[in-house]
Scaffold this motif. Structure first.
Motif, PDB file in Angstrom:
ATOM      1  N   ALA A  51      85.860  20.665 -30.818  1.00 46.04           N
ATOM      2  CA  ALA A  51      86.178  21.995 -31.164  1.00 46.04           C
ATOM      3  C   ALA A  51      87.352  23.191 -31.346  1.00 46.04           C
ATOM      4  CB  ALA A  51      84.342  22.775 -30.310  1.00 46.04           C
ATOM      5  N   LEU A  52      87.792  22.169 -30.683  1.00 44.53           N
ATOM      6  CA  LEU A  52      88.574  23.115 -29.890  1.00 44.53           C
ATOM      7  C   LEU A  52      90.492  22.724 -30.737  1.00 44.53           C
ATOM      8  CD1 LEU A  52      88.259  23.560 -25.857  1.00 44.53           C
ATOM      9  CD2 LEU A  52      88.885  25.456 -27.631  1.00 44.53           C
ATOM     10  N   LYS A  53      90.494  21.757 -31.806  1.00 43.42           N
ATOM     11  CA  LYS A  53      91.575  20.601 -32.027  1.00 43.42           C
ATOM     12  C   LYS A  53      91.895  21.690 -33.166  1.00 43.42           C
ATOM     13  CE  LYS A  53      92.234  16.482 -34.655  1.00 43.42           C
ATOM     14  NZ  LYS A  53      91.814  15.500 -34.991  1.00 43.42           N
ATOM     15  N   GLU A  54      91.740  22.856 -34.217  1.00 41.52           N
ATOM     16  CA  GLU A  54      92.220  23.195 -34.528  1.00 41.52           C
ATOM     17  C   GLU A  54      92.855  24.720 -33.652  1.00 41.52           C
ATOM     18  OE1 GLU A  54      92.544  22.423 -37.289  1.00 41.52           O
ATOM     19  OE2 GLU A  54      92.108  19.857 -36.959  1.00 41.52           O
ATOM     20  N   LEU A  56      82.798  29.965 -29.172  1.00 47.42           N
ATOM     21  CA  LEU A  56      81.665  27.808 -27.795  1.00 47.42           C
ATOM     22  C   LEU A  56      80.684  27.826 -27.942  1.00 47.42           C
ATOM     23  CD1 LEU A  56      85.060  27.046 -25.986  1.00 47.42           C
ATOM     24  CD2 LEU A  56      83.928  25.499 -28.215  1.00 47.42           C
ATOM     25  N   THR A  57      79.710  28.854 -26.549  1.00 47.98           N
ATOM     26  CA  THR A  57      78.641  28.741 -26.108  1.00 47.98           C
ATOM     27  C   THR A  57      77.888  28.669 -28.082  1.00 47.98           C
ATOM     28  OG1 THR A  57      78.783  30.241 -24.575  1.00 47.98           O
ATOM     29  CG2 THR A  57      76.798  30.411 -25.466  1.00 47.98           C
ATOM     30  N   LYS A 109      93.562  18.634 -17.189  1.00 45.85           N
ATOM     31  CA  LYS A 109      94.385  18.889 -17.770  1.00 45.85           C
ATOM     32  C   LYS A 109      94.449  18.772 -19.159  1.00 45.85           C
ATOM     33  CE  LYS A 109      98.408  18.012 -13.797  1.00 45.85           C
ATOM     34  NZ  LYS A 109      97.564  19.281 -13.920  1.00 45.85           N
ATOM     35  N   LEU A 110      93.385  18.678 -19.725  1.00 48.03           N
ATOM     36  CA  LEU A 110      92.077  18.872 -21.400  1.00 48.03           C
ATOM     37  C   LEU A 110      92.902  19.630 -21.997  1.00 48.03           C
ATOM     38  CD1 LEU A 110      90.865  15.334 -20.907  1.00 48.03           C
ATOM     39  CD2 LEU A 110      92.684  15.291 -21.491  1.00 48.03           C
ATOM     40  N   VAL A 111      92.408  21.015 -21.467  1.00 47.09           N
ATOM     41  CA  VAL A 111      92.155  22.166 -21.922  1.00 47.09           C
ATOM     42  C   VAL A 111      92.921  23.278 -20.890  1.00 47.09           C
ATOM     43  CG1 VAL A 111      90.548  24.069 -22.582  1.00 47.09           C
ATOM     44  CG2 VAL A 111      90.058  21.448 -22.538  1.00 47.09           C
ATOM     45  N   LYS A 112      93.849  24.401 -21.827  1.00 45.33           N
ATOM     46  CA  LYS A 112      94.210  25.334 -21.165  1.00 45.33           C
ATOM     47  C   LYS A 112      93.279  27.151 -21.545  1.00 45.33           C
ATOM     48  CE  LYS A 112      97.992  28.421 -20.950  1.00 45.33           C
ATOM     49  NZ  LYS A 112      99.332  29.064 -22.417  1.00 45.33           N
ATOM     50  N   ARG A 113      93.499  27.164 -20.289  1.00 50.78           N
ATOM     51  CA  ARG A 113      92.475  28.803 -19.771  1.00 50.78           C
ATOM     52  C   ARG A 113      93.269  29.480 -20.029  1.00 50.78           C
ATOM     53  NH1 ARG A 113      89.612  31.923 -15.676  1.00 50.78           N
ATOM     54  NH2 ARG A 113      88.328  32.457 -16.534  1.00 50.78           N
ATOM     55  N   THR A 114      93.004  30.539 -20.691  1.00 51.68           N
ATOM     56  CA  THR A 114      93.795  31.990 -21.034  1.00 51.68           C
ATOM     57  C   THR A 114      93.335  33.125 -20.778  1.00 51.68           C
ATOM     58  OG1 THR A 114      95.289  31.199 -21.990  1.00 51.68           O
ATOM     59  CG2 THR A 114      95.767  33.574 -21.853  1.00 51.68           C
ATOM     60  N   GLU A 126      91.456  26.497 -24.979  1.00 58.42           N
ATOM     61  CA  GLU A 126      92.538  25.423 -26.220  1.00 58.42           C
ATOM     62  C   GLU A 126      93.120  24.051 -25.134  1.00 58.42           C
ATOM     63  OE1 GLU A 126      97.150  27.500 -26.429  1.00 58.42           O
ATOM     64  OE2 GLU A 126      96.702  28.968 -25.034  1.00 58.42           O
ATOM     65  N   ARG A 127      93.489  23.266 -26.470  1.00 60.92           N
ATOM     66  CA  ARG A 127      93.662  22.338 -26.285  1.00 60.92           C
ATOM     67  C   ARG A 127      94.918  22.037 -25.076  1.00 60.92           C
ATOM     68  NH1 ARG A 127      91.619  16.940 -29.231  1.00 60.92           N
ATOM     69  NH2 ARG A 127      93.782  17.714 -30.207  1.00 60.92           N
ATOM     70  N   THR A 128      94.827  21.135 -24.294  1.00 61.89           N
ATOM     71  CA  THR A 128      96.785  20.864 -24.008  1.00 61.89           C
ATOM     72  C   THR A 128      97.153  19.801 -25.122  1.00 61.89           C
ATOM     73  OG1 THR A 128      96.137  19.135 -22.705  1.00 61.89           O
ATOM     74  CG2 THR A 128      96.032  21.477 -21.856  1.00 61.89           C
ATOM     75  N   ALA A 129      97.957  19.557 -24.724  1.00 60.32           N
ATOM     76  CA  ALA A 129      98.671  18.096 -25.843  1.00 60.32           C
ATOM     77  C   ALA A 129      98.715  17.354 -25.665  1.00 60.32           C
ATOM     78  CB  ALA A 129     100.548  17.928 -25.383  1.00 60.32           C
ATOM     79  N   HIS A 130      97.699  16.747 -23.977  1.00 64.64           N
ATOM     80  CA  HIS A 130      96.970  15.935 -23.194  1.00 64.64           C
ATOM     81  C   HIS A 130      96.445  15.099 -23.833  1.00 64.64           C
ATOM     82  CE1 HIS A 130      97.141  12.456 -20.420  1.00 64.64           C
ATOM     83  NE2 HIS A 130      95.748  13.340 -19.816  1.00 64.64           N
TER      84      HIS A 130
END
Length: 123
Positions: free
Chosen positions: A34-37, A45-46, A67-72, A84-88
């Motif tokens: 879901a976070l890919k784009e 998301l919910t 380290k798969l998702v970044k929270r802001t 958002e997804r990370t580069a990892h």
């Protein structure tokens, strides 16, 4: 014959266990997909995944820890939290694609028919 006690086999099994520890469960690959784009807010998301806030929060914390998702956190009123997804996380794309393809194959094998096309998906 394959020796399951060989160091190579044990190493492969350990790597698979590590991978499954990170992506296991019903939700993690769906969240990453879901976070890919785009960057997505928590409430979006919910709704999109039809997941309870409690479960989503737990899964996102786990993905963030790995380290798969970044929270802001945005200083808006009310406060907005985006993910958002990370580069990892992008390194899991081939796996996510393989799971998607296998799901269609499995449905066809079990149901005896192709999964109906979702009209909301782009051709």
């Amino acid at each position: 014959m394959l020796d399951v006690q060989s160091p190579v086999c044990k190493s492969h099994h350990r790597a698979m266990r590590d991978t499954l520890d990170v992506i296991s469960g019903k939700w993690k690959l769906l969240i990453l997909s879901a976070l890919k784009e785009r960057t997505v807010r928590f409430n979006e998301l919910t709704r999109e995944l039809e997941i309870s806030p409690r479960i989503l929060s737990r899964e996102l914390k786990d993905l963030e820890r790995n380290k798969l998702v970044k929270r802001t956190v945005r200083k808006t009123r009310p406060v907005t939290v985006e993910y958002e997804r990370t580069a990892h996380a992008a390194t899991l794309d081939p796996l996510i694609e393989a799971v998607y393809e296998w799901g269609y194959l499995h449905y066809e094998r079990v149901a005896g028919t192709k999964r109906p096309h979702d009209p909301t998906e782009a051709e």
